[in-house]
Scaffold this motif. Sequence first.
Motif, short mmCIF file in Angstrom:
data_model
loop_
_atom_site.label_atom_id
_atom_site.label_comp_id
_atom_site.label_asym_id
_atom_site.label_seq_id
_atom_site.Cartn_x
_atom_site.Cartn_y
_atom_site.Cartn_z
N UNK A 59 0.82 -1.28 -0.13
CA UNK A 59 0.04 -0.05 0.09
C UNK A 59 0.71 1.30 -0.01
N UNK A 60 0.21 2.34 -0.65
CA UNK A 60 1.09 3.70 -0.62
C UNK A 60 0.05 4.72 0.08
N UNK A 61 0.55 5.36 1.06
CA UNK A 61 -0.27 6.72 1.73
C UNK A 61 0.48 7.90 1.58
N UNK A 62 -0.04 8.98 1.22
CA UNK A 62 0.83 10.17 1.32
C UNK A 62 -0.07 10.96 1.99
N UNK A 63 0.45 11.70 3.17
CA UNK A 63 -0.39 12.43 4.02
C UNK A 63 0.47 13.36 4.91
N UNK A 64 -0.52 14.58 5.31
CA UNK A 64 0.38 15.46 5.99
C UNK A 64 0.15 15.09 7.46
N UNK A 65 1.49 15.27 8.10
CA UNK A 65 1.87 14.87 9.59
C UNK A 65 2.52 16.05 10.01
N UNK A 66 2.73 16.24 11.31
CA UNK A 66 3.45 17.44 12.09
C UNK A 66 4.99 17.25 12.07
N UNK A 67 5.32 15.76 11.96
CA UNK A 67 6.78 15.38 12.02
C UNK A 67 7.00 14.02 11.39
N UNK A 68 8.15 13.51 11.16
CA UNK A 68 8.45 12.20 10.67
C UNK A 68 7.96 11.13 11.79
N UNK A 69 8.30 11.85 13.00
CA UNK A 69 7.92 10.49 14.16
C UNK A 69 6.69 10.73 14.44
N UNK A 70 5.65 11.64 14.11
CA UNK A 70 4.09 11.45 13.99
C UNK A 70 3.59 10.33 12.80
N UNK A 71 4.21 10.52 11.97
CA UNK A 71 3.82 9.83 10.85
C UNK A 71 4.28 8.48 10.92
N UNK A 72 5.43 8.31 11.52
CA UNK A 72 5.66 6.85 12.03
C UNK A 72 4.84 6.30 12.85
N UNK A 73 4.69 6.88 13.99
CA UNK A 73 3.68 6.72 15.12
C UNK A 73 2.33 6.08 14.57
N UNK A 74 1.96 6.84 13.56
CA UNK A 74 0.49 6.71 13.03
C UNK A 74 0.76 5.44 12.19
N UNK A 75 1.68 5.41 11.37
CA UNK A 75 1.69 4.26 10.39
C UNK A 75 1.82 2.86 11.51
N UNK A 76 2.64 2.99 12.73
CA UNK A 76 2.73 1.85 13.36
C UNK A 76 1.44 1.29 14.02
N UNK A 77 0.33 2.23 14.17
CA UNK A 77 -0.62 2.03 14.65
C UNK A 77 -1.88 1.36 13.81
N UNK A 78 -1.38 1.32 12.30
CA UNK A 78 -2.41 0.67 11.46
C UNK A 78 -2.86 -0.64 11.80
N UNK A 79 -4.10 -0.95 11.53
CA UNK A 79 -4.74 -2.32 11.81
C UNK A 79 -3.87 -3.46 10.67
N UNK A 80 -3.36 -2.92 9.78
CA UNK A 80 -2.56 -3.96 8.95
C UNK A 80 -1.29 -4.43 9.62
N UNK A 81 -0.51 -3.67 10.19
CA UNK A 81 0.27 -3.69 11.24
C UNK A 81 -0.02 -4.91 12.27
#
Length: 99
Positions: A59-81
Amino acid sequence: MLYMINATDKKDSLDKRLAVRAAHLVRLNALKDEGRLVLAGPFPALDAADPGPAGFTGSLIVAEFESLDAAKTWADDDPYIKADVYERVEVKPFKMVLP
């Protein structure tokens, strides 16, 4: 800033993917409703809009986050993970040039 989340599916993970797809879409729709989602979607395993039982390769997602850490945290919490769909997830800053 924009970030790219590029995930690669584990082999034979289609059943797991389908089982948690609704929860995955809830999170994406929340980003969309907040005006932060640029694009999102899966990579079909075949050259077809609906790959059927061949499933997807990631999958590919492009989205706005406040920081790289915030984007990683969001990605780590994905149901697919959590459902063990993804083999690997890469998160990088993204600079949109076009359109």
